[in-house]
Every structure is written in C-alpha cells, then in structure tokens.
Design an enzyme around this catalytic site. Sequence first.
Site, mmCIF file in Angstrom:
data_model
loop_
_atom_site.group_PDB
_atom_site.id
_atom_site.type_symbol
_atom_site.label_atom_id
_atom_site.label_comp_id
_atom_site.label_asym_id
_atom_site.label_seq_id
_atom_site.Cartn_x
_atom_site.Cartn_y
_atom_site.Cartn_z
ATOM 1 N N ASP A 81 0.854 -1.193 0.000
ATOM 2 C CA ASP A 81 0.000 0.000 0.000
ATOM 3 C C ASP A 81 0.895 1.251 0.000
ATOM 4 O O ASP A 81 2.087 1.158 0.340
ATOM 5 C CB ASP A 81 -0.861 -0.073 1.284
ATOM 6 C CG ASP A 81 -1.824 1.084 1.434
ATOM 7 O OD1 ASP A 81 -2.301 1.601 0.410
ATOM 8 O OD2 ASP A 81 -2.117 1.460 2.598
ATOM 9 N N HIS A 194 -8.122 9.830 5.240
ATOM 10 C CA HIS A 194 -7.338 8.843 5.988
ATOM 11 C C HIS A 194 -7.490 9.085 7.484
ATOM 12 O O HIS A 194 -7.707 10.205 7.915
ATOM 13 C CB HIS A 194 -5.847 8.987 5.665
ATOM 14 C CG HIS A 194 -5.450 8.429 4.341
ATOM 15 N ND1 HIS A 194 -4.854 9.180 3.378
ATOM 16 C CD2 HIS A 194 -5.555 7.178 3.833
ATOM 17 C CE1 HIS A 194 -4.598 8.419 2.321
ATOM 18 N NE2 HIS A 194 -5.027 7.196 2.571
ATOM 19 N N GLY A 231 -9.121 5.212 3.297
ATOM 20 C CA GLY A 231 -9.773 5.824 4.456
ATOM 21 C C GLY A 231 -11.126 5.193 4.697
ATOM 22 O O GLY A 231 -12.100 5.866 5.048
#
Length: 310
Positions: A81, A194, A231
């Site tokens: 990621d 996020h 998020g």
Amino acid sequence: MIDSAQIVQNALKLGLVVPAFNVPYLPMVEPVVRATVDTDSVAFIETARLEWYKFEAQGLRPVLEAFNACERPEHVRLHLDHLPVIDEDELRVDYPSILKEAVALGYHSVMLDGSRLGLEENIEATRKAVQIAHGAGIPCEAELGAVFGHEKGPPPPYEELFESGKGFTDLEEAGRFATETGCDWLSVAIGNIHGAVSGALKDQKKVAARLNIDHLEKLRDATGIPLVLHGGSGIQREYVLKAVKKGIAKVNVGTEIRQAYESALRESKSVPAAQEATYERTCWLIRDYFELAGTRKSVIGCQPSATGLH
Ligand SMILES: [Zn+2]
C-alpha cells in the site's frame, strides 16, 4: 490460483468489494487472515511504508514473513500500500528500489502514491511503477487527488472540505491519467479521508465522512478501471455500500482495526487479547459492515469470460 487483478475485476463485476486491511503491528496479520477464512471471504493484507517507521510493521520482509506464516492463498493476497514518491514528511523516496524489492519478494500487487506531485510528474512516476509491476505480472494501483489525513497537524474542517470538493479527483485528469499510465486500479478522493497517524490525533475517532456518489460514477466512466476507496474506516455505511455499486472494488481499512488492536493491548497488556480484538473487529467489518461473508467462491471462482458475467 487467480491473480489479484482478476479478483478485483470479479468483485467489480459482481458489485462487491475486496477489503484491504492494513497491519501496522505484525501480530495483526494472523487474526485478519483468520477472520477472512472464517467468514469465507476474500481480502488483501496490505502494508504501507509509513507503518514501518511510524508503527511497528518494520518493513516489506517482516510483513511477508508474518503473512507466509499463516498464508491462505484461496482467501488472502498481499499488497504493498502507499509507496509515496514524496512522503508525509515531504521527503523524496527512492520508490523504484522499494518497488523492485516488493516484486522480488513476491508481493501480489503494489501501489505507487504520486498524489503529492503535480499531474505530469505523477503520470511519469506512475508509469515507471506500472512498468516494474507489469514486468513481474502483478497489478499496480495509483492515486490521483488528495486523500487528506496523513499530514502532520489537524486535517481541514471536514464539512468545508466536502462542500467545496477541495482535493477531489478531477474528472478530466482521471481519464487522462488512467490511459497514459496504464495503472490497474485508481485510488480516488471523493470525500474520504485517511485516519490520522501522528501524535494524539491517531487515537481520535474518525469523522463520519460522506462520499460524493455522483462524482464517483463519473470517475468510473471516465477511467474504465476499478476504483479504490482509501480511508475506509468511519465513512457512513450507506455511502460505502452505494460506492461499491458504483465502481469501488477495493476498500482500504486501517484505523478501525488498528484502534481495536491498540486499545485492547493498552487495557490487557496481552498480545493474544489484542489479536482477539482484531479478529472480532475484522469479522464484524466483513460480515456486518461490508456484508461479504460467504462471497469467496463468487469472487475467486467467477470467470467472467466463461460464465458470461458482465
Ligand atoms: Zn490510503
């Protein structure tokens, strides 16, 4: 074994989503895998560079080793990621060498985050990343637009952000970006934020974010590729479920399970108890929040060309 690109494509066609769980602490890997298996679903375990330094995930290899120790290929894949070109502390990152390392270690997919760059530079860096990933036969995710929250200090007031659409992924740019970079999945900004990762802010409950679904639909049509929602913790559920029907095929979940782990560890001082809390929360997310229990066969097994699914 079908690959990660196919899994996400299948989810998109079925109107489902692949949850990708961040593991900032290595003992989180096992309970997340177990929850995925026990709910008979498919998920990604993912690790971001900032989790190696700001948390305790340590690096690409330690996460891979934790993953290998409990690997269940029919349920879980490993994803790199957020590999930033410029990180949250504004430092340049030698991303090609980290990408090459991830590929060499056998990660199943990667993400390059060039979202702190201007459009042209982001296209150029993403192209390079796509080349490295595709050279190894794995998909590459990219990001366009600003998903706030990883910066130091408090994020901008949420309502203002949402109403103004500040930082939202631009439609024209998105179309061009997808075509010119050849990226497989695109992380978009449509109201999602996020979880904070610095200081005392990281323990706070996230704002109940909303999503601009109309804008998402237009982004889907403009890009023609599976879109990713970062998020994923704390977004009002009705918006997430709608988004999954309108082009979101992978959703990143970090804060929700990290806070479950941390608070259980604080209270009990016991890693097994914190793992149990992670397991319970992950099961709840898969079963009750995303409603994905029992979907493994359709996500892994659906071969669009053979079964005629469109
Ligand atoms: Zn993210």
